[in-house]
Write a protein that holds these residues in place. Structure first.
Motif, PDB file in Angstrom:
ATOM      1  N   ARG A  20      -0.756 -25.972  -4.402  1.00  0.00           N
ATOM      2  CA  ARG A  20       0.117 -26.879  -3.644  1.00  0.00           C
ATOM      3  C   ARG A  20       1.434 -27.090  -4.382  1.00  0.00           C
ATOM      4  N   ALA A  21       1.346 -27.243  -5.701  1.00  0.00           N
ATOM      5  CA  ALA A  21       2.556 -27.488  -6.490  1.00  0.00           C
ATOM      6  C   ALA A  21       3.497 -26.285  -6.450  1.00  0.00           C
ATOM      7  N   TYR A  22       2.959 -25.071  -6.680  1.00  0.00           N
ATOM      8  CA  TYR A  22       3.888 -23.936  -6.686  1.00  0.00           C
ATOM      9  C   TYR A  22       4.424 -23.643  -5.294  1.00  0.00           C
ATOM     10  N   ASN A  23       3.628 -23.887  -4.251  1.00  0.00           N
ATOM     11  CA  ASN A  23       4.147 -23.695  -2.893  1.00  0.00           C
ATOM     12  C   ASN A  23       5.250 -24.697  -2.573  1.00  0.00           C
ATOM     13  N   SER A  24       5.188 -25.860  -3.170  1.00  0.00           N
ATOM     14  CA  SER A  24       6.204 -26.887  -2.967  1.00  0.00           C
ATOM     15  C   SER A  24       7.466 -26.602  -3.783  1.00  0.00           C
ATOM     16  N   LEU A  25       7.282 -26.102  -5.000  1.00  0.00           N
ATOM     17  CA  LEU A  25       8.399 -25.970  -5.940  1.00  0.00           C
ATOM     18  C   LEU A  25       9.108 -24.620  -5.901  1.00  0.00           C
ATOM     19  N   CYS A  26       8.382 -23.561  -5.579  1.00  0.00           N
ATOM     20  CA  CYS A  26       8.953 -22.212  -5.664  1.00  0.00           C
ATOM     21  C   CYS A  26       9.544 -21.761  -4.328  1.00  0.00           C
ATOM     22  N   PRO A  27      10.717 -21.137  -4.367  1.00  0.00           N
ATOM     23  CA  PRO A  27      11.232 -20.509  -3.146  1.00  0.00           C
ATOM     24  C   PRO A  27      10.260 -19.419  -2.681  1.00  0.00           C
ATOM     25  N   ASN A  28      10.120 -19.241  -1.374  1.00  0.00           N
ATOM     26  CA  ASN A  28       9.186 -18.242  -0.829  1.00  0.00           C
ATOM     27  C   ASN A  28       9.455 -16.842  -1.365  1.00  0.00           C
ATOM     28  N   GLU A  29      10.729 -16.518  -1.579  1.00  0.00           N
ATOM     29  CA  GLU A  29      11.067 -15.189  -2.093  1.00  0.00           C
ATOM     30  C   GLU A  29      10.478 -14.978  -3.487  1.00  0.00           C
ATOM     31  N   TRP A  30      10.473 -16.025  -4.296  1.00  0.00           N
ATOM     32  CA  TRP A  30       9.914 -15.925  -5.646  1.00  0.00           C
ATOM     33  C   TRP A  30       8.420 -15.684  -5.579  1.00  0.00           C
ATOM     34  N   ILE A  31       7.741 -16.440  -4.706  1.00  0.00           N
ATOM     35  CA  ILE A  31       6.286 -16.289  -4.571  1.00  0.00           C
ATOM     36  C   ILE A  31       5.963 -14.860  -4.141  1.00  0.00           C
ATOM     37  N   ALA A  32       6.724 -14.342  -3.175  1.00  0.00           N
ATOM     38  CA  ALA A  32       6.505 -12.961  -2.722  1.00  0.00           C
ATOM     39  C   ALA A  32       6.715 -11.980  -3.877  1.00  0.00           C
ATOM     40  N   ARG A  33       7.746 -12.196  -4.678  1.00  0.00           N
ATOM     41  CA  ARG A  33       8.018 -11.309  -5.821  1.00  0.00           C
ATOM     42  C   ARG A  33       6.924 -11.437  -6.877  1.00  0.00           C
ATOM     43  N   PHE A  34       6.498 -12.674  -7.176  1.00  0.00           N
ATOM     44  CA  PHE A  34       5.406 -12.874  -8.138  1.00  0.00           C
ATOM     45  C   PHE A  34       4.143 -12.164  -7.660  1.00  0.00           C
ATOM     46  N   ASP A  35       3.821 -12.311  -6.357  1.00  0.00           N
ATOM     47  CA  ASP A  35       2.619 -11.676  -5.798  1.00  0.00           C
ATOM     48  C   ASP A  35       2.704 -10.151  -5.938  1.00  0.00           C
ATOM     49  N   GLU A  36       3.878  -9.617  -5.625  1.00  0.00           N
ATOM     50  CA  GLU A  36       4.076  -8.169  -5.729  1.00  0.00           C
ATOM     51  C   GLU A  36       3.923  -7.703  -7.172  1.00  0.00           C
ATOM     52  N   GLN A  37       4.503  -8.441  -8.110  1.00  0.00           N
ATOM     53  CA  GLN A  37       4.389  -8.086  -9.530  1.00  0.00           C
ATOM     54  C   GLN A  37       2.932  -8.164  -9.992  1.00  0.00           C
ATOM     55  N   ARG A  38       2.218  -9.179  -9.531  1.00  0.00           N
ATOM     56  CA  ARG A  38       0.807  -9.326  -9.891  1.00  0.00           C
ATOM     57  C   ARG A  38       0.008  -8.123  -9.400  1.00  0.00           C
ATOM     58  N   GLU A  39       0.245  -7.732  -8.143  1.00  0.00           N
ATOM     59  CA  GLU A  39      -0.470  -6.601  -7.554  1.00  0.00           C
ATOM     60  C   GLU A  39      -0.131  -5.284  -8.254  1.00  0.00           C
ATOM     61  N   ASN A  40       1.093  -5.150  -8.742  1.00  0.00           N
ATOM     62  CA  ASN A  40       1.532  -3.919  -9.416  1.00  0.00           C
ATOM     63  C   ASN A  40       1.240  -3.926 -10.911  1.00  0.00           C
ATOM     64  N   GLY A  41       0.707  -5.030 -11.435  1.00  0.00           N
ATOM     65  CA  GLY A  41       0.425  -5.115 -12.862  1.00  0.00           C
ATOM     66  C   GLY A  41       1.664  -5.308 -13.710  1.00  0.00           C
ATOM     67  N   THR A  42       2.764  -5.789 -13.093  1.00  0.00           N
ATOM     68  CA  THR A  42       4.015  -5.959 -13.841  1.00  0.00           C
ATOM     69  C   THR A  42       4.412  -7.429 -13.993  1.00  0.00           C
ATOM     70  N   PHE A  43       3.485  -8.346 -13.658  1.00  0.00           N
ATOM     71  CA  PHE A  43       3.812  -9.776 -13.775  1.00  0.00           C
ATOM     72  C   PHE A  43       4.082 -10.095 -15.240  1.00  0.00           C
ATOM     73  N   PRO A  44       5.168 -10.855 -15.524  1.00  0.00           N
ATOM     74  CA  PRO A  44       5.610 -11.045 -16.907  1.00  0.00           C
ATOM     75  C   PRO A  44       4.843 -12.079 -17.730  1.00  0.00           C
ATOM     76  N   ALA A  45       3.636 -12.433 -17.321  1.00  0.00           N
ATOM     77  CA  ALA A  45       2.835 -13.395 -18.089  1.00  0.00           C
ATOM     78  C   ALA A  45       1.370 -13.032 -17.931  1.00  0.00           C
ATOM     79  N   SER A  46       0.573 -13.447 -18.900  1.00  0.00           N
ATOM     80  CA  SER A  46      -0.871 -13.236 -18.806  1.00  0.00           C
ATOM     81  C   SER A  46      -1.465 -14.214 -17.808  1.00  0.00           C
TER      82      SER A  46
END
Length: 78
Positions: free
Chosen positions: A49-75
């Motif tokens: 709920r917090a990240y959906n409230s705080l993050c722009p939708n474009e960021w969430i989409a980019r984070f999701d894509e990075q997670r799926e590709n194994g390129t997300f910049p955090a553990s």
């Protein structure tokens, strides 16, 4: 309406108005929580709920894509 809209509550770790770090931290905390406890664990849902409230939708989409590709910049391991 059956949907209740609410913003994330105050988090003392992020007292300033720039919520970029708060957005990113809640996103990573959610996926760490889900890995450790599962999607149905109620406290995990607060992070989502917090990240959906705080993050722009474009960021969430980019984070999701990075997670799926194994390129997300955090553990995301708990």
């Amino acid at each position: 309406s059956k949907y209740v809209l609410q913003t994330a509550g105050f988090d003392a770790r992020f007292p300033n108005t720039n919520q970029t770090r708060h957005c990113f931290q809640n996103y990573t905390d959610y996926f760490k929580c889900v890995t450790a406890k599962g999607e149905e664990f109620a406290p995990c849902k607060q992070f989502k709920r917090a990240y959906n409230s705080l993050c722009p939708n474009e960021w969430i989409a980019r984070f999701d894509e990075q997670r799926e590709n194994g390129t997300f910049p955090a553990s995301l391991e708990p």
